[in-house]
Design a protein around this motif. Sequence first.
Motif, PDB file in Angstrom:
ATOM      1  N   GLY A  39      -3.905  16.718  21.602  1.00  0.00           N
ATOM      2  CA  GLY A  39      -2.515  16.443  21.937  1.00  0.00           C
ATOM      3  C   GLY A  39      -1.977  17.312  23.053  1.00  0.00           C
ATOM      4  N   GLU A  40      -2.854  18.043  23.731  1.00  0.00           N
ATOM      5  CA  GLU A  40      -2.426  18.895  24.844  1.00  0.00           C
ATOM      6  C   GLU A  40      -2.393  18.093  26.138  1.00  0.00           C
ATOM      7  N   TRP A  41      -1.382  18.334  26.958  1.00  0.00           N
ATOM      8  CA  TRP A  41      -1.268  17.654  28.239  1.00  0.00           C
ATOM      9  C   TRP A  41      -2.352  18.150  29.177  1.00  0.00           C
ATOM     10  N   ILE A  42      -2.973  17.218  29.862  1.00  0.00           N
ATOM     11  CA  ILE A  42      -4.035  17.518  30.809  1.00  0.00           C
ATOM     12  C   ILE A  42      -3.568  17.114  32.198  1.00  0.00           C
ATOM     13  N   TYR A  43      -3.831  17.955  33.181  1.00  0.00           N
ATOM     14  CA  TYR A  43      -3.519  17.647  34.568  1.00  0.00           C
ATOM     15  C   TYR A  43      -4.813  17.229  35.250  1.00  0.00           C
ATOM     16  N   PRO A  44      -4.949  15.924  35.528  1.00  0.00           N
ATOM     17  CA  PRO A  44      -6.215  15.415  36.069  1.00  0.00           C
ATOM     18  C   PRO A  44      -6.491  15.923  37.478  1.00  0.00           C
ATOM     19  N   ARG A  46      -7.105  14.067  40.045  1.00  0.00           N
ATOM     20  CA  ARG A  46      -6.402  13.215  41.012  1.00  0.00           C
ATOM     21  C   ARG A  46      -5.901  11.966  40.301  1.00  0.00           C
ATOM     22  N   ILE A  47      -4.726  11.476  40.725  1.00  0.00           N
ATOM     23  CA  ILE A  47      -4.183  10.193  40.275  1.00  0.00           C
ATOM     24  C   ILE A  47      -3.886   9.376  41.519  1.00  0.00           C
ATOM     25  N   GLU A  48      -4.346   8.127  41.512  1.00  0.00           N
ATOM     26  CA  GLU A  48      -4.123   7.261  42.661  1.00  0.00           C
ATOM     27  C   GLU A  48      -3.627   5.899  42.184  1.00  0.00           C
ATOM     28  N   ALA A  49      -2.526   5.435  42.756  1.00  0.00           N
ATOM     29  CA  ALA A  49      -2.047   4.081  42.482  1.00  0.00           C
ATOM     30  C   ALA A  49      -2.821   3.144  43.393  1.00  0.00           C
ATOM     31  N   LEU A  50      -3.661   2.301  42.805  1.00  0.00           N
ATOM     32  CA  LEU A  50      -4.459   1.365  43.599  1.00  0.00           C
ATOM     33  C   LEU A  50      -3.643   0.130  43.975  1.00  0.00           C
ATOM     34  N   THR A  51      -2.833  -0.336  43.026  1.00  0.00           N
ATOM     35  CA  THR A  51      -1.923  -1.465  43.243  1.00  0.00           C
ATOM     36  C   THR A  51      -0.685  -1.197  42.394  1.00  0.00           C
ATOM     37  N   ALA A  52       0.228  -2.159  42.351  1.00  0.00           N
ATOM     38  CA  ALA A  52       1.420  -2.021  41.514  1.00  0.00           C
ATOM     39  C   ALA A  52       1.095  -2.163  40.030  1.00  0.00           C
ATOM     40  N   THR A  53      -0.144  -2.539  39.707  1.00  0.00           N
ATOM     41  CA  THR A  53      -0.519  -2.711  38.300  1.00  0.00           C
ATOM     42  C   THR A  53      -1.760  -1.921  37.891  1.00  0.00           C
ATOM     43  N   THR A  54      -2.369  -1.194  38.822  1.00  0.00           N
ATOM     44  CA  THR A  54      -3.630  -0.509  38.528  1.00  0.00           C
ATOM     45  C   THR A  54      -3.604   0.925  39.051  1.00  0.00           C
ATOM     46  N   ILE A  55      -4.075   1.856  38.225  1.00  0.00           N
ATOM     47  CA  ILE A  55      -4.192   3.251  38.648  1.00  0.00           C
ATOM     48  C   ILE A  55      -5.611   3.753  38.392  1.00  0.00           C
ATOM     49  N   ALA A  56      -5.990   4.754  39.170  1.00  0.00           N
ATOM     50  CA  ALA A  56      -7.285   5.423  39.002  1.00  0.00           C
ATOM     51  C   ALA A  56      -7.010   6.897  38.758  1.00  0.00           C
ATOM     52  N   ILE A  57      -7.600   7.434  37.702  1.00  0.00           N
ATOM     53  CA  ILE A  57      -7.388   8.831  37.322  1.00  0.00           C
ATOM     54  C   ILE A  57      -8.736   9.532  37.294  1.00  0.00           C
ATOM     55  N   ASN A  58      -8.868  10.565  38.100  1.00  0.00           N
ATOM     56  CA  ASN A  58     -10.113  11.314  38.181  1.00  0.00           C
ATOM     57  C   ASN A  58     -10.093  12.436  37.139  1.00  0.00           C
ATOM     58  N   LEU A  59     -11.030  12.367  36.209  1.00  0.00           N
ATOM     59  CA  LEU A  59     -11.157  13.374  35.150  1.00  0.00           C
ATOM     60  C   LEU A  59     -12.533  14.028  35.171  1.00  0.00           C
ATOM     61  N   GLU A  60     -13.168  14.006  36.320  1.00  0.00           N
ATOM     62  CA  GLU A  60     -14.541  14.496  36.451  1.00  0.00           C
ATOM     63  C   GLU A  60     -14.722  15.924  35.943  1.00  0.00           C
ATOM     64  N   SER A  61     -13.783  16.808  36.241  1.00  0.00           N
ATOM     65  CA  SER A  61     -13.952  18.209  35.850  1.00  0.00           C
ATOM     66  C   SER A  61     -13.777  18.440  34.346  1.00  0.00           C
ATOM     67  N   PHE A  62     -13.356  17.421  33.608  1.00  0.00           N
ATOM     68  CA  PHE A  62     -13.156  17.541  32.157  1.00  0.00           C
ATOM     69  C   PHE A  62     -14.300  16.937  31.355  1.00  0.00           C
ATOM     70  N   ARG A  63     -15.304  16.389  32.021  1.00  0.00           N
ATOM     71  CA  ARG A  63     -16.417  15.723  31.343  1.00  0.00           C
ATOM     72  C   ARG A  63     -17.369  16.700  30.703  1.00  0.00           C
ATOM     73  N   PRO A  64     -17.979  16.341  29.610  1.00  0.00           N
ATOM     74  CA  PRO A  64     -17.747  15.114  28.845  1.00  0.00           C
ATOM     75  C   PRO A  64     -16.479  15.238  28.008  1.00  0.00           C
ATOM     76  N   LEU A  65     -15.735  14.142  27.897  1.00  0.00           N
ATOM     77  CA  LEU A  65     -14.523  14.138  27.082  1.00  0.00           C
ATOM     78  C   LEU A  65     -14.929  14.170  25.617  1.00  0.00           C
ATOM     79  N   GLN A  66     -14.264  14.987  24.854  1.00  0.00           N
ATOM     80  CA  GLN A  66     -14.517  15.072  23.418  1.00  0.00           C
ATOM     81  C   GLN A  66     -13.525  14.184  22.688  1.00  0.00           C
ATOM     82  N   SER A  67     -14.018  13.258  21.885  1.00  0.00           N
ATOM     83  CA  SER A  67     -13.192  12.365  21.072  1.00  0.00           C
ATOM     84  C   SER A  67     -12.341  11.456  21.966  1.00  0.00           C
TER      85      SER A  67
END
Length: 75
Positions: A39-44, A46-67
């Motif tokens: 439940g802790e806030w994570i600062y990714p 990078r966040i990129e708006a690809l379109t008005a309905t799609t976003i891309a969030i880079n979480l590479e430095s947090f891998r592997p994600l647990q749960s």
Amino acid sequence: MSGYSVQFGDADLSVAGILVTQHNLNLIPAAIAILDANGEWIYPDRIEALTATTIAINLESFRPLQSSWRLVVSG
């Protein structure tokens, strides 16, 4: 204000560690929050708006994600 929320895990990320999600709000989001399994806030990396309905969030430095993590998008 419109909103969208989804849970995701490491398997939902691309090989490069990017989560691409379609929120269907039809606008560039005003706020994006990512919460880890604790439940802790994570600062990714990078966040990129690809379109008005799609976003891309880079979480590479947090891998592997647990749960499961949660993405919350609001317009």
